[in-house]
Design a protein around this motif. Structure first.
Motif, PDB file in Angstrom:
ATOM      1  N   CYS A 148       0.831  -1.206   0.000  1.00  0.00           N
ATOM      2  CA  CYS A 148       0.000   0.000   0.000  1.00  0.00           C
ATOM      3  C   CYS A 148       0.866   1.257   0.000  1.00  0.00           C
ATOM      4  O   CYS A 148       0.586   2.218  -0.732  1.00  0.00           O
ATOM      5  CB  CYS A 148      -0.923   0.016   1.218  1.00  0.00           C
ATOM      6  N   ILE A 149       1.901   1.250   0.811  1.00  0.00           N
ATOM      7  CA  ILE A 149       2.770   2.425   0.895  1.00  0.00           C
ATOM      8  C   ILE A 149       3.528   2.633  -0.419  1.00  0.00           C
ATOM      9  O   ILE A 149       3.669   3.762  -0.887  1.00  0.00           O
ATOM     10  CB  ILE A 149       3.714   2.313   2.102  1.00  0.00           C
ATOM     11  N   LYS A 150       3.979   1.546  -1.042  1.00  0.00           N
ATOM     12  CA  LYS A 150       4.660   1.668  -2.334  1.00  0.00           C
ATOM     13  C   LYS A 150       3.704   2.217  -3.396  1.00  0.00           C
ATOM     14  O   LYS A 150       4.092   3.051  -4.221  1.00  0.00           O
ATOM     15  CB  LYS A 150       5.207   0.312  -2.785  1.00  0.00           C
ATOM     16  N   PHE A 151       2.454   1.773  -3.357  1.00  0.00           N
ATOM     17  CA  PHE A 151       1.455   2.276  -4.302  1.00  0.00           C
ATOM     18  C   PHE A 151       1.198   3.762  -4.046  1.00  0.00           C
ATOM     19  O   PHE A 151       1.100   4.554  -4.984  1.00  0.00           O
ATOM     20  CB  PHE A 151       0.163   1.464  -4.183  1.00  0.00           C
ATOM     21  N   TRP A 152       1.109   4.133  -2.782  1.00  0.00           N
ATOM     22  CA  TRP A 152       0.912   5.536  -2.422  1.00  0.00           C
ATOM     23  C   TRP A 152       2.077   6.392  -2.946  1.00  0.00           C
ATOM     24  O   TRP A 152       1.862   7.481  -3.487  1.00  0.00           O
ATOM     25  CB  TRP A 152       0.776   5.670  -0.908  1.00  0.00           C
ATOM     26  N   LEU A 153       3.304   5.889  -2.802  1.00  0.00           N
ATOM     27  CA  LEU A 153       4.467   6.617  -3.301  1.00  0.00           C
ATOM     28  C   LEU A 153       4.404   6.795  -4.820  1.00  0.00           C
ATOM     29  O   LEU A 153       4.733   7.862  -5.334  1.00  0.00           O
ATOM     30  CB  LEU A 153       5.766   5.912  -2.902  1.00  0.00           C
ATOM     31  N   ARG A 154       3.957   5.743  -5.539  1.00  0.00           N
ATOM     32  CA  ARG A 154       3.809   5.873  -6.991  1.00  0.00           C
ATOM     33  C   ARG A 154       2.744   6.912  -7.340  1.00  0.00           C
ATOM     34  O   ARG A 154       2.905   7.687  -8.281  1.00  0.00           O
ATOM     35  CB  ARG A 154       3.437   4.520  -7.611  1.00  0.00           C
ATOM     36  N   LEU A 155       1.640   6.918  -6.571  1.00  0.00           N
ATOM     37  CA  LEU A 155       0.568   7.890  -6.822  1.00  0.00           C
ATOM     38  C   LEU A 155       1.053   9.320  -6.635  1.00  0.00           C
ATOM     39  O   LEU A 155       0.724  10.209  -7.425  1.00  0.00           O
ATOM     40  CB  LEU A 155      -0.610   7.642  -5.880  1.00  0.00           C
ATOM     41  N   THR A 156       1.842   9.542  -5.591  1.00  0.00           N
ATOM     42  CA  THR A 156       2.289  10.911  -5.309  1.00  0.00           C
ATOM     43  C   THR A 156       3.275  11.419  -6.355  1.00  0.00           C
ATOM     44  O   THR A 156       3.441  12.625  -6.493  1.00  0.00           O
ATOM     45  CB  THR A 156       2.928  11.011  -3.907  1.00  0.00           C
ATOM     46  N   CYS A 157       3.914  10.516  -7.084  1.00  0.00           N
ATOM     47  CA  CYS A 157       4.865  10.922  -8.122  1.00  0.00           C
ATOM     48  C   CYS A 157       4.225  11.044  -9.507  1.00  0.00           C
ATOM     49  O   CYS A 157       4.878  11.482 -10.446  1.00  0.00           O
ATOM     50  CB  CYS A 157       6.020   9.921  -8.198  1.00  0.00           C
ATOM     51  N   ASP A 159       1.796  12.316 -12.603  1.00  0.00           N
ATOM     52  CA  ASP A 159       1.316  13.585 -13.136  1.00  0.00           C
ATOM     53  C   ASP A 159      -0.158  13.765 -12.749  1.00  0.00           C
ATOM     54  O   ASP A 159      -0.919  12.798 -12.722  1.00  0.00           O
ATOM     55  CB  ASP A 159       1.466  13.560 -14.662  1.00  0.00           C
ATOM     56  N   ASP A 160      -0.559  15.001 -12.459  1.00  0.00           N
ATOM     57  CA  ASP A 160      -1.933  15.283 -12.020  1.00  0.00           C
ATOM     58  C   ASP A 160      -2.978  14.972 -13.086  1.00  0.00           C
ATOM     59  O   ASP A 160      -4.166  14.902 -12.770  1.00  0.00           O
ATOM     60  CB  ASP A 160      -2.070  16.745 -11.592  1.00  0.00           C
ATOM     61  N   LYS A 161      -2.573  14.773 -14.319  1.00  0.00           N
ATOM     62  CA  LYS A 161      -3.524  14.492 -15.394  1.00  0.00           C
ATOM     63  C   LYS A 161      -3.919  13.022 -15.461  1.00  0.00           C
ATOM     64  O   LYS A 161      -4.897  12.682 -16.112  1.00  0.00           O
ATOM     65  CB  LYS A 161      -2.947  14.929 -16.736  1.00  0.00           C
ATOM     66  N   ARG A 162      -3.178  12.167 -14.797  1.00  0.00           N
ATOM     67  CA  ARG A 162      -3.484  10.729 -14.834  1.00  0.00           C
ATOM     68  C   ARG A 162      -4.652  10.409 -13.908  1.00  0.00           C
ATOM     69  O   ARG A 162      -4.806  11.002 -12.851  1.00  0.00           O
ATOM     70  CB  ARG A 162      -2.250   9.926 -14.453  1.00  0.00           C
ATOM     71  N   TYR A 163      -5.477   9.451 -14.316  1.00  0.00           N
ATOM     72  CA  TYR A 163      -6.688   9.129 -13.557  1.00  0.00           C
ATOM     73  C   TYR A 163      -6.424   8.595 -12.153  1.00  0.00           C
ATOM     74  O   TYR A 163      -7.125   8.981 -11.219  1.00  0.00           O
ATOM     75  CB  TYR A 163      -7.579   8.169 -14.344  1.00  0.00           C
ATOM     76  N   PRO A 164      -5.426   7.727 -11.953  1.00  0.00           N
ATOM     77  CA  PRO A 164      -5.177   7.304 -10.562  1.00  0.00           C
ATOM     78  C   PRO A 164      -4.834   8.484  -9.651  1.00  0.00           C
ATOM     79  O   PRO A 164      -5.278   8.550  -8.506  1.00  0.00           O
ATOM     80  CB  PRO A 164      -3.997   6.333 -10.686  1.00  0.00           C
ATOM     81  N   ARG A 165      -4.071   9.439 -10.187  1.00  0.00           N
ATOM     82  CA  ARG A 165      -3.715  10.615  -9.382  1.00  0.00           C
ATOM     83  C   ARG A 165      -4.936  11.495  -9.134  1.00  0.00           C
ATOM     84  O   ARG A 165      -5.100  12.056  -8.049  1.00  0.00           O
ATOM     85  CB  ARG A 165      -2.607  11.408 -10.083  1.00  0.00           C
ATOM     86  N   LYS A 166      -5.807  11.613 -10.147  1.00  0.00           N
ATOM     87  CA  LYS A 166      -7.041  12.374  -9.961  1.00  0.00           C
ATOM     88  C   LYS A 166      -7.908  11.736  -8.865  1.00  0.00           C
ATOM     89  O   LYS A 166      -8.483  12.437  -8.040  1.00  0.00           O
ATOM     90  CB  LYS A 166      -7.827  12.454 -11.266  1.00  0.00           C
ATOM     91  N   ALA A 167      -7.989  10.416  -8.874  1.00  0.00           N
ATOM     92  CA  ALA A 167      -8.765   9.714  -7.841  1.00  0.00           C
ATOM     93  C   ALA A 167      -8.145   9.943  -6.461  1.00  0.00           C
ATOM     94  O   ALA A 167      -8.859  10.170  -5.472  1.00  0.00           O
ATOM     95  CB  ALA A 167      -8.836   8.223  -8.152  1.00  0.00           C
ATOM     96  N   TYR A 168      -6.833   9.908  -6.399  1.00  0.00           N
ATOM     97  CA  TYR A 168      -6.148  10.159  -5.128  1.00  0.00           C
ATOM     98  C   TYR A 168      -6.405  11.588  -4.644  1.00  0.00           C
ATOM     99  O   TYR A 168      -6.656  11.812  -3.457  1.00  0.00           O
ATOM    100  CB  TYR A 168      -4.648   9.898  -5.280  1.00  0.00           C
TER     101      TYR A 168
END
Length: 193
Positions: A148-157, A159-168
């Protein structure tokens, strides 16, 4: 149409009569759970059906590995652990980036402990702390938290235009409004450890 179903996310209760979905002139079936990419989506957004399914599939594989090793007379813990970690643990932790912080992981850990106890040839009632101590292994929640933490780190890195980042980012906004979200759980785990 056979593969198309609707899940109405709600916190219990019955569907209203007006809640119907159509594809053309055909009514789509409304179900209580739907399996998508190996993860069950339920009306109450719980992961219990997913965890039960993963545990059931892993249990079958685990028993086959234990029987195979015992039948060929192989009693090396290193080989058993390597086989478990490469064959069974991926089944048990599938999708744990999403459900890995939930509190109801006991069915997953039971498979892990059962495998260790069967291989060691000890009673099924042996204390779990003794089993972990003797084998030098950790409970699987350690692995699911790390994923979970590794996934969170990938999300924080991302681009804001990507859907996973938008969901986050949406989860962060809900967190600011005092909703308990996955982002809150990540924050709590990081503070705790």
């Amino acid at each position: 149409m056979d593969k198309s179903n609707i899940v109405v996310f709600r916190n219990g209760g019955h569907l209203a009569l007006r809640e119907k979905c159509f594809f053309g002139d055909q009514i789509l079936e409304i179900v209580n759970k739907y399996k998508y990419l190996g993860i069950y989506l339920t009306t109450r957004l719980t992961f219990s059906p997913t965890l039960d399914d993963l545990a059931s599939r892993a249990r079958k594989g685990m028993l086959a590995i234990v029987k195979l090793l015992w039948s060929i007379g192989e009693h090396s813990p290193e080989i058993f652990f390597k086989m478990f970690d490469s064959q069974i643990q991926p089944i048990l932790t599938y999708g744990s980036e999403i459900w890995g912080l939930s509190d109801n992981q006991e069915c997953i850990e039971r498979v892990h402990l059962s495998a260790l106890k069967k291989f060691m040839g000890v009673s099924s009632k042996s204390p779990r702390h003794l089993i972990y101590g003797e084998t030098g292994r950790y409970p699987l929640y350690v692995h699911t938290y790390a994923r979970c933490i590794k996934f969170w780190l990938r999300l924080t890195c991302m681009d804001d235009k990507r859907y996973p980042r938008k969901a986050y980012n949406m989860l962060l906004n809900l967190q600011r409004q005092n909703y308990n979200t996955w982002a809150c759980s990540i924050r709590n785990v990081l503070y705790k450890f």
